[in-house]
Structures are given as structure tokens and as C-alpha cells.
Design a protein around this motif. Structure first.
Motif, mmCIF file in Angstrom:
data_model
loop_
_atom_site.group_PDB
_atom_site.id
_atom_site.type_symbol
_atom_site.label_atom_id
_atom_site.label_comp_id
_atom_site.label_asym_id
_atom_site.label_seq_id
_atom_site.Cartn_x
_atom_site.Cartn_y
_atom_site.Cartn_z
ATOM 1 N N VAL A 39 0.848 -1.184 0.000
ATOM 2 C CA VAL A 39 0.000 0.000 0.000
ATOM 3 C C VAL A 39 0.887 1.238 0.000
ATOM 4 C CG1 VAL A 39 -1.748 1.313 1.251
ATOM 5 C CG2 VAL A 39 -1.836 -1.183 1.239
ATOM 6 N N ARG A 40 0.611 2.143 -0.929
ATOM 7 C CA ARG A 40 1.293 3.439 -0.983
ATOM 8 C C ARG A 40 0.230 4.517 -0.808
ATOM 9 N NH1 ARG A 40 4.694 2.282 -6.447
ATOM 10 N NH2 ARG A 40 5.821 0.460 -5.676
ATOM 11 N N THR A 41 0.439 5.382 0.157
ATOM 12 C CA THR A 41 -0.537 6.424 0.444
ATOM 13 C C THR A 41 -0.038 7.766 -0.061
ATOM 14 O OG1 THR A 41 -1.213 5.232 2.410
ATOM 15 C CG2 THR A 41 -1.866 7.515 2.274
ATOM 16 N N GLY A 48 -7.191 14.712 9.708
ATOM 17 C CA GLY A 48 -7.656 13.348 9.507
ATOM 18 C C GLY A 48 -6.449 12.474 9.269
ATOM 19 N N GLY A 49 -6.671 11.242 8.845
ATOM 20 C CA GLY A 49 -5.515 10.394 8.618
ATOM 21 C C GLY A 49 -5.835 9.123 7.864
ATOM 22 N N VAL A 50 -4.753 8.438 7.488
ATOM 23 C CA VAL A 50 -4.828 7.142 6.833
ATOM 24 C C VAL A 50 -4.078 6.173 7.721
ATOM 25 C CG1 VAL A 50 -4.244 5.828 4.769
ATOM 26 C CG2 VAL A 50 -4.858 8.245 4.568
ATOM 27 N N ASP A 51 -4.749 5.080 8.110
ATOM 28 C CA ASP A 51 -4.178 4.155 9.077
ATOM 29 C C ASP A 51 -4.209 2.730 8.524
ATOM 30 O OD1 ASP A 51 -3.099 3.218 11.431
ATOM 31 O OD2 ASP A 51 -4.950 3.386 12.579
ATOM 32 N N GLY A 76 -11.208 9.774 8.169
ATOM 33 C CA GLY A 76 -10.134 8.805 8.130
ATOM 34 C C GLY A 76 -10.344 7.693 7.120
ATOM 35 N N ILE A 77 -9.233 7.072 6.776
ATOM 36 C CA ILE A 77 -9.227 5.873 5.932
ATOM 37 C C ILE A 77 -8.521 4.796 6.744
ATOM 38 C CG2 ILE A 77 -8.383 4.809 3.817
ATOM 39 C CD1 ILE A 77 -8.360 7.601 2.547
ATOM 40 N N GLU A 78 -9.170 3.635 6.891
ATOM 41 C CA GLU A 78 -8.570 2.496 7.582
ATOM 42 C C GLU A 78 -8.370 1.371 6.582
ATOM 43 O OE1 GLU A 78 -11.011 1.254 10.824
ATOM 44 O OE2 GLU A 78 -10.505 2.981 12.048
ATOM 45 N N ILE A 79 -7.198 0.724 6.670
ATOM 46 C CA ILE A 79 -6.883 -0.393 5.794
ATOM 47 C C ILE A 79 -6.802 -1.643 6.649
ATOM 48 C CG2 ILE A 79 -5.205 -1.301 4.149
ATOM 49 C CD1 ILE A 79 -4.274 1.736 3.891
ATOM 50 N N HIS A 80 -7.548 -2.679 6.253
ATOM 51 C CA HIS A 80 -7.606 -3.926 7.020
ATOM 52 C C HIS A 80 -7.364 -5.117 6.099
ATOM 53 C CE1 HIS A 80 -9.457 -2.264 10.707
ATOM 54 N NE2 HIS A 80 -10.013 -1.397 9.880
#
Length: 82
Positions: A39-41, A48-51, A76-80
Motif C-alpha cells: 500500500v502506498r498512500t 484526519g488520517g490514513v491508518d 479517516g481511511i482504515e486499511i484492514h
């Protein structure tokens, strides 16, 4: 805006880098992806944030790259991975 979304890509099979543009304002986005994807952000986050919340990231496949672009404002953006 003032909402949320969940995108499940666990059954997706890619052979080259893909880009997803996400715009989140006062809300959230949950991305569920395979654990072997890199993953590249590149998203701009303002209050806010990307987690990346993947428990264990296995050895990544160099052809399976997810690039996240867009804007996160008060959200926010969460990656699971499951």
C-alpha cells in the motif's frame, strides 16, 4: 460527506499497480485488502488520517500495489486484512 463506506477487495486479483481515489469529509472509509498487497498512500490528510491496521503484512508481491490518492478532511481511511 458526513458518511462512510466499506470497500472489500479481498477477492480482487491485480497484476499491476492500481490507484484508488478517495475523498472523505467528516466521515470514514474502510478498505479491506489482501495481506500480500503493498500500500502506498499519497492522499492529503487535513485533520484526519490514513491508518494501515493490517495485523500482519506478509511478503508483498511487487505486482500487487495499491496506491491511495485523494483527500481526507476531518475523517479517516482504515486499511484492514482478514
Amino acid at each position: 460527506v458526513f458518511g462512510g463506506s466499506e470497500v472489500n477487495l479481498t477477492r480482487a486479483d491485480i497484476t499491476h499497480p492500481i490507484t484508488i481515489e478517495i475523498v472523505t469529509i467528516f466521515g470514514g472509509t474502510k478498505l479491506i485488502i489482501p495481506s500480500n498487497w503493498e500500500v502506498r498512500t499519497e492522499a492529503a490528510a487535513i485533520l484526519g488520517g490514513v491508518d494501515d491496521k493490517r495485523m500482519s503484512v506478509t511478503a508483498t508481491d511487487p505486482e500487487k500495489v495499491l496506491i491511495i490518492t485523494g483527500t481526507v478532511l476531518f475523517g479517516g481511511i482504515e486499511i484492514h486484512s482478514y
